[in-house]
Design an enzyme around this catalytic site. Structure first.
Site, PDB file in Angstrom:
ATOM      1  CD  GLU A   1      -8.655   0.480   1.569  1.00 39.71           C
ATOM      2  OE1 GLU A   1      -8.343   1.662   1.787  1.00 39.71           O
ATOM      3  OE2 GLU A   1      -8.086  -0.492   2.116  1.00 39.71           O
TER       4      GLU A   1
ATOM      5  CB  CYS B   1      -0.923   0.024   1.217  1.00 41.37           C
ATOM      6  SG  CYS B   1      -2.082  -1.350   1.255  1.00 41.37           S
TER       7      CYS B   1
ATOM      8  CG  HIS C   1      -8.897   0.527  -2.979  1.00 36.59           C
ATOM      9  ND1 HIS C   1      -8.639  -0.812  -3.018  1.00 36.59           N
ATOM     10  CD2 HIS C   1      -7.901   1.068  -2.224  1.00 36.59           C
ATOM     11  CE1 HIS C   1      -7.537  -1.076  -2.310  1.00 36.59           C
ATOM     12  NE2 HIS C   1      -7.068   0.049  -1.830  1.00 36.59           N
TER      13      HIS C   1
ATOM     14  CG  HIS D   1      -2.880   0.839  -4.179  1.00 42.41           C
ATOM     15  ND1 HIS D   1      -2.068   1.483  -3.259  1.00 42.41           N
ATOM     16  CD2 HIS D   1      -3.958   0.390  -3.487  1.00 42.41           C
ATOM     17  CE1 HIS D   1      -2.617   1.401  -2.060  1.00 42.41           C
ATOM     18  NE2 HIS D   1      -3.772   0.760  -2.176  1.00 42.41           N
TER      19      HIS D   1
END
Lengths: 136, 136, 136, 136, 136, 136
Positions: F125, F34, F42, F40
């Site tokens: 998430e 992370c 979601h 990244h």
């Protein structure tokens, strides 16, 4: 007797839609908020489908544990918690639309699945948008 | 390279299954509680699937924003929060079974989607019952 | 030891939101397309939650088969494939909003569930809208 | 006009994967923890898909109430809350992999569905693993 | 600032509901087909919920990777692909109803989660039946 | 009579977990993948829950159309297709963990919802990880 086995997986990635050969205005017109230069991201849901003969002795088309490992090594380890544009070689010169991501995954997995078996990739970018690619 | 893109949508409608040429008894026998003259209703979940070539420049088969708008204008605005039997022209003389609703939606959208692309309609009447129509 | 057991069920109904004491304009302003005089409808998803002691001998709070039957007789048989405004007595003078439907179901089931057990009703009108009522 | 109607159902069963002709070591190697001699179990989710002409009078391919009854009598009543290896005749000499269970269900239902209609079985063993069989 | 974090997991097990002190007739009356002596099984879906303060430095209540490992070691490795009645010590003299399984999991995890944090267990036996236990 | 109404929404964002006061090694140890400096992302699924009295005239706790608009303006328009670290003011000095994002959304919406009504935020998430915040 041919049957299709299906295995689900997922990866969480950042991406940006952009065409370097287009003007800023054209990119905004076509890609809208997906063109954000700071990236946005998705939980991609992947279904790998393999169609083949059922082995008489095992009752399997293919060992799902092996398929799970192949998906992990070839897709999840390379795409999950990554920026598709910056971290994944295949998208250096390819726009990471959900269409193109599905084609890239199909091309990667096609070399790992026995050739007499058919391969189909289903890829959800959001719960409302997804694509299906069979290599056609 | 041909790929299928899919977009989900939904609409909430009342309907009643009835054949005007049948006796009351026959309607009850075939349609059961779906024949209630006061109507009942469903949250219809729709998946519109379009198969075509990936455009080299955009990486899209078709702009999903445009597809979303077409579905909204042609299906949601006409079917959502409506009584299919009373409010939707196409069902004046057509029983609004989930099969017939899917065919009607396919016929509407076929005129709005480029002809070289294939069109498939998936329609859920409940989470347990759904149909798939390809224009075959 | 207290635990909450939960059982899902569903019913498909037509309804219309309307206040007879309001003008047409006010009804449209507040209820929008939900005010359609020809009705619309939903697949209602219901969760009945009962909190109580685990019986030492059976390991059950309550036999789920009995709970399933109570829900069928008291809710599904009366609400499913019905027009809530026209076919269900409780909504003769009560607007069938999802809030009011949940309260009506709670009141019906409260008389059928042992009083030492707590009762909670969760009711989905669509996958995006739902309510929770505990009799508070 | 041909359309595919789909009906979901489910059954909860115990099973064990084992090949009597293999050594213990080979069974462990191929089936892993699925070879547990004390059994494990699944909530199997089944989708029965039937493709046929829409009847002009009813608007149905087939009465879904009848399909629901056929699935209940032929599949649920025989497989639900059963040990597939011990309680279901078809698996006396057949390993109950999800592939083989789907083929068995297809063979059972093929005799109950009108022959001019196509039959497809989708069977989920877990939310991540499922198979599709068309009798091919 | 207190918040509840939730982590989903699952395990696939066989079980049988039975009370050794009851007659066969009483067991059948109360447990019905769940009393099958050959066992049946389920895909159990588990949600572990932990309520605590958000750590200022990490922004976490608890590292979800650690929680995932604890659930794997303490629940999945012991319950998954097992026969709850025969393979899991805690059910030697305890009927493995979904209520009792949830209490057993709560008791196991309570010793592994920091005591100042609240613990809640949600356990689905099927998509239609589930329980919630808070240690109350 | 108090009831809780719930409205779902979603937004797709990029983010990175990082503590500027920690060493690179400590960030990797705590946040793992992370911490990827390239971000990244979601698909965040949001449920906004409001508990209040049912209005006698409308049968509503609150007009869901208005709630939908508030969520769109205050959350979706600001978070969707954004990089939470770079594009959203509230995370300039706050690590965008799912816990902190939920608290930020609660604080934003608390000023827009009538004070006599309780507010609860549920934020997914991923399908396996979510949090619940009540302002406690």
């Amino acid at each position: 007797m041919k049957i299709t086995i299906n295995r689900k997986a997922h990866f969480n990635s950042a991406h940006r839609l952009n065409n370097k050969n287009w003007s800023h205005e054209k990119n905004i017109e076509i890609f809208g908020k997906c063109n954000n230069p700071n990236y946005h991201g998705h939980n991609y849901e992947l279904i790998v489908s393999i169609k083949g003969e059922i082995d008489k002795d095992s009752g399997f088309v293919m060992d799902l544990k092996k398929l799970k490992e192949i998906i992990k090594e070839e897709v999840e380890d390379r795409f999950d918690h990554k920026n598709l544009n910056l971290d994944v070689r295949e998208f250096e010169d390819l726009n990471p639309t959900v269409e193109n991501i599905a084609v890239v995954i199909w091309n990667i997995l096609r070399t790992k699945i026995e050739l007499q078996n058919d391969l189909k990739i289903t890829l959800y970018e959001t719960p409302l948008n997804y694509v299906v690619y069979t290599g056609e």
